[in-house]
Design an enzyme around this catalytic site. Sequence first.
Site, PDB file in Angstrom:
ATOM      1  CG  HIS A 228       2.712   2.239   2.391  1.00 45.29           C
ATOM      2  ND1 HIS A 228       3.711   1.396   1.938  1.00 45.29           N
ATOM      3  CD2 HIS A 228       1.672   1.428   2.705  1.00 45.29           C
ATOM      4  CE1 HIS A 228       3.295   0.146   1.974  1.00 45.29           C
ATOM      5  NE2 HIS A 228       2.081   0.125   2.438  1.00 45.29           N
TER       6      HIS A 228
ATOM      7  CG  ASP B 128       5.831  -1.022  -5.213  1.00 46.71           C
ATOM      8  OD1 ASP B 128       5.312  -0.417  -6.165  1.00 46.71           O
ATOM      9  OD2 ASP B 128       5.361  -0.979  -4.046  1.00 46.71           O
TER      10      ASP B 128
ATOM     11  CG  ASP C 266       3.104   2.803  -6.488  1.00 48.56           C
ATOM     12  OD1 ASP C 266       3.240   1.590  -6.252  1.00 48.56           O
ATOM     13  OD2 ASP C 266       3.017   3.668  -5.586  1.00 48.56           O
TER      14      ASP C 266
ATOM     15  CG  ASP D 189       6.281   2.312  -4.616  1.00 47.16           C
ATOM     16  OD1 ASP D 189       7.242   1.529  -4.471  1.00 47.16           O
ATOM     17  OD2 ASP D 189       5.254   2.275  -3.913  1.00 47.16           O
TER      18      ASP D 189
ATOM     19  CG  ASP E 122       0.491   4.124  -2.941  1.00 45.70           C
ATOM     20  OD1 ASP E 122       0.158   2.955  -2.630  1.00 45.70           O
ATOM     21  OD2 ASP E 122       1.677   4.446  -3.161  1.00 45.70           O
TER      22      ASP E 122
ATOM     23  CD  GLU F  63       6.866   1.976   0.235  1.00 50.70           C
ATOM     24  OE1 GLU F  63       7.357   1.001   0.879  1.00 50.70           O
ATOM     25  OE2 GLU F  63       5.894   2.650   0.644  1.00 50.70           O
TER      26      GLU F  63
ATOM     27  CG  HIS G 231       0.851  -0.946  -4.569  1.00 48.63           C
ATOM     28  ND1 HIS G 231       2.221  -1.031  -4.505  1.00 48.63           N
ATOM     29  CD2 HIS G 231       0.364  -2.176  -4.259  1.00 48.63           C
ATOM     30  CE1 HIS G 231       2.562  -2.262  -4.161  1.00 48.63           C
ATOM     31  NE2 HIS G 231       1.452  -2.987  -4.011  1.00 48.63           N
TER      32      HIS G 231
ATOM     33  CG  HIS H 249       4.701   6.183  -2.332  1.00 51.20           C
ATOM     34  ND1 HIS H 249       4.462   5.516  -3.502  1.00 51.20           N
ATOM     35  CD2 HIS H 249       4.976   7.475  -2.702  1.00 51.20           C
ATOM     36  CE1 HIS H 249       4.587   6.364  -4.528  1.00 51.20           C
ATOM     37  NE2 HIS H 249       4.888   7.549  -4.056  1.00 51.20           N
TER      38      HIS H 249
HETATM   39  N1  LIG Z   1       3.325   2.559  -1.292  1.00 50.32           N
HETATM   40  C1  LIG Z   1       2.995   1.269  -1.300  1.00 50.32           C
HETATM   41  N2  LIG Z   1       3.902   0.346  -1.499  1.00 50.32           N
HETATM   42  N3  LIG Z   1       1.695   0.990  -1.090  1.00 50.32           N
HETATM   43  C2  LIG Z   1       1.148  -0.333  -0.978  1.00 50.32           C
HETATM   44  C3  LIG Z   1      -0.316  -0.257  -0.681  1.00 50.32           C
HETATM   45  C4  LIG Z   1      -0.932  -1.615  -0.536  1.00 50.32           C
HETATM   46  C5  LIG Z   1      -2.443  -1.591  -0.346  1.00 50.32           C
HETATM   47  N4  LIG Z   1      -3.090  -1.027  -1.485  1.00 50.32           N
HETATM   48  C6  LIG Z   1      -2.825  -0.825   0.914  1.00 50.32           C
HETATM   49  O1  LIG Z   1      -3.547   0.139   0.872  1.00 50.32           O
HETATM   50  O2  LIG Z   1      -2.416  -1.162   1.971  1.00 50.32           O
HETATM   51 MN   LIG Z   2       3.504   3.507  -3.584  1.00 48.55          MN
HETATM   52 MN   LIG Z   3       3.822   0.461  -4.509  1.00 49.13          MN
END
Ligand SMILES: NC(=[NH2+])NCCC[C@H](N)C(=O)O
Ligand SMILES: [Mn+2]
Ligand SMILES: [Mn+2]
Length: 362
Positions: free
Chosen positions: A195, A287, A178, A285, A182, A330, A180, A153
């Site tokens: 990411h 996920d 997402d 994303d 990010d 992702e 998350h 990402h």
């Molecule tokens: N694009 C993603 N899948 N991001 C996951 C981030 C996980 C976590 N918040 C980090 O900063 O490491």
């Molecule tokens: Mn993401």
């Molecule tokens: Mn994610």
Amino acid sequence: MAVRVLCSRQALRLCSVLASPSTSSSSSSSLGLQQSNRGLRVGFLGAPFNKGQRRAGVSEGPQAVKDTGIITTLHDLGVDVRDYGDVELDNNNNNHNNNHSKQLTDDVSDSLYLGPNGERHFQTVLTYNQRLSSKVGEVLKDGRLCVTVGGDHSIAIGTIHGHAHSNPEHQVVVLWVDAHADLNTGTSSPSGNMHGMPAAFHITNLSSRHAKLQDGFPQASLATTHLAYIGLRDVDKGERAFLDQLGIVNYGMREVDRLGVREVVARCLDHLSPSNTRPLHVSFDIDALDPLEAPSTGTPVRGGLTMREGLVVVEEARAGGHMGALDLVEVNPHLGTPTDAAYTAHAAKEIIMGALVGGDSQ
Ligand SMILES: NC(=[NH2+])NCCC[C@H](N)C(=O)O
Ligand SMILES: [Mn+2]
Ligand SMILES: [Mn+2]
């Protein structure tokens, strides 16, 4: 209230992967769809980039998604689709260093340059994204909706930059789908993985906390009201503080359960573009979907969107009529079994199809 049905999908998954053809051919029933999609111009960009996180394989994402036959399917549906190929990692950029950075040996045996606040592969991530940004600008200048398939990402640093800066007279707004947020900075990040940081680079109120390339890349373009989230369920402490302090609109899975996904997207779109005139960037994303729907991804979090809910998000975003760019990131075909990988790539295909041609494509 919608009941979440995610049980016994394993068996279904196998059947559906085996049953779905890798390309679809025109049939008489698709002629009407061909008509309705005429005029839609799409540019397809691969971003096989993996330096924003630590798991090998996510750079195979674009090829896995292409292997579903998506470009042929779009073509057969009457879409004018052009494949712009991949934006490759330029190895010369890997060897740059800067005064702040500390050289370490990476776990995948290439050089790792930490940014001033511990951002892993800082220079590589930003120089790659600078090139990606120009490429996105090129696709948009050709008058095409730009679909970028990642890659991790961190590529949204470049895609959103390219979209926003090729539209200076219009405010680009971003719907981020997402698990998350990010939204970390180098300092707030628990992992150093970039990411987990792309959204923060674009928010003007946060960008001063981020180190940049010497020429100032990436220049932030979003006020806090120009970003909205759907699907959140794994948000770091620092990210939660940013969301709350800055008042960034965010709908987690609890809100999806409580309000229903249709209401959630409607609220996001209305917030981002009250008179529905602004160019929309959707950064999806994979996920965001439940791991039962998309198992082959690097940071899966259970309790996510069903495929149907994910499709409602992109179909409604499309229905607004102003989507200028879409990221699908992702997908990591090295994770899980080959069946998991194919299932995840097909999930990505369906989301992209939903965003481009809506619900009548299959
Ligand atoms: N694009 C993603 N899948 N991001 C996951 C981030 C996980 C976590 N918040 C980090 O900063 O490491
Ligand atoms: Mn993401
Ligand atoms: Mn994610």
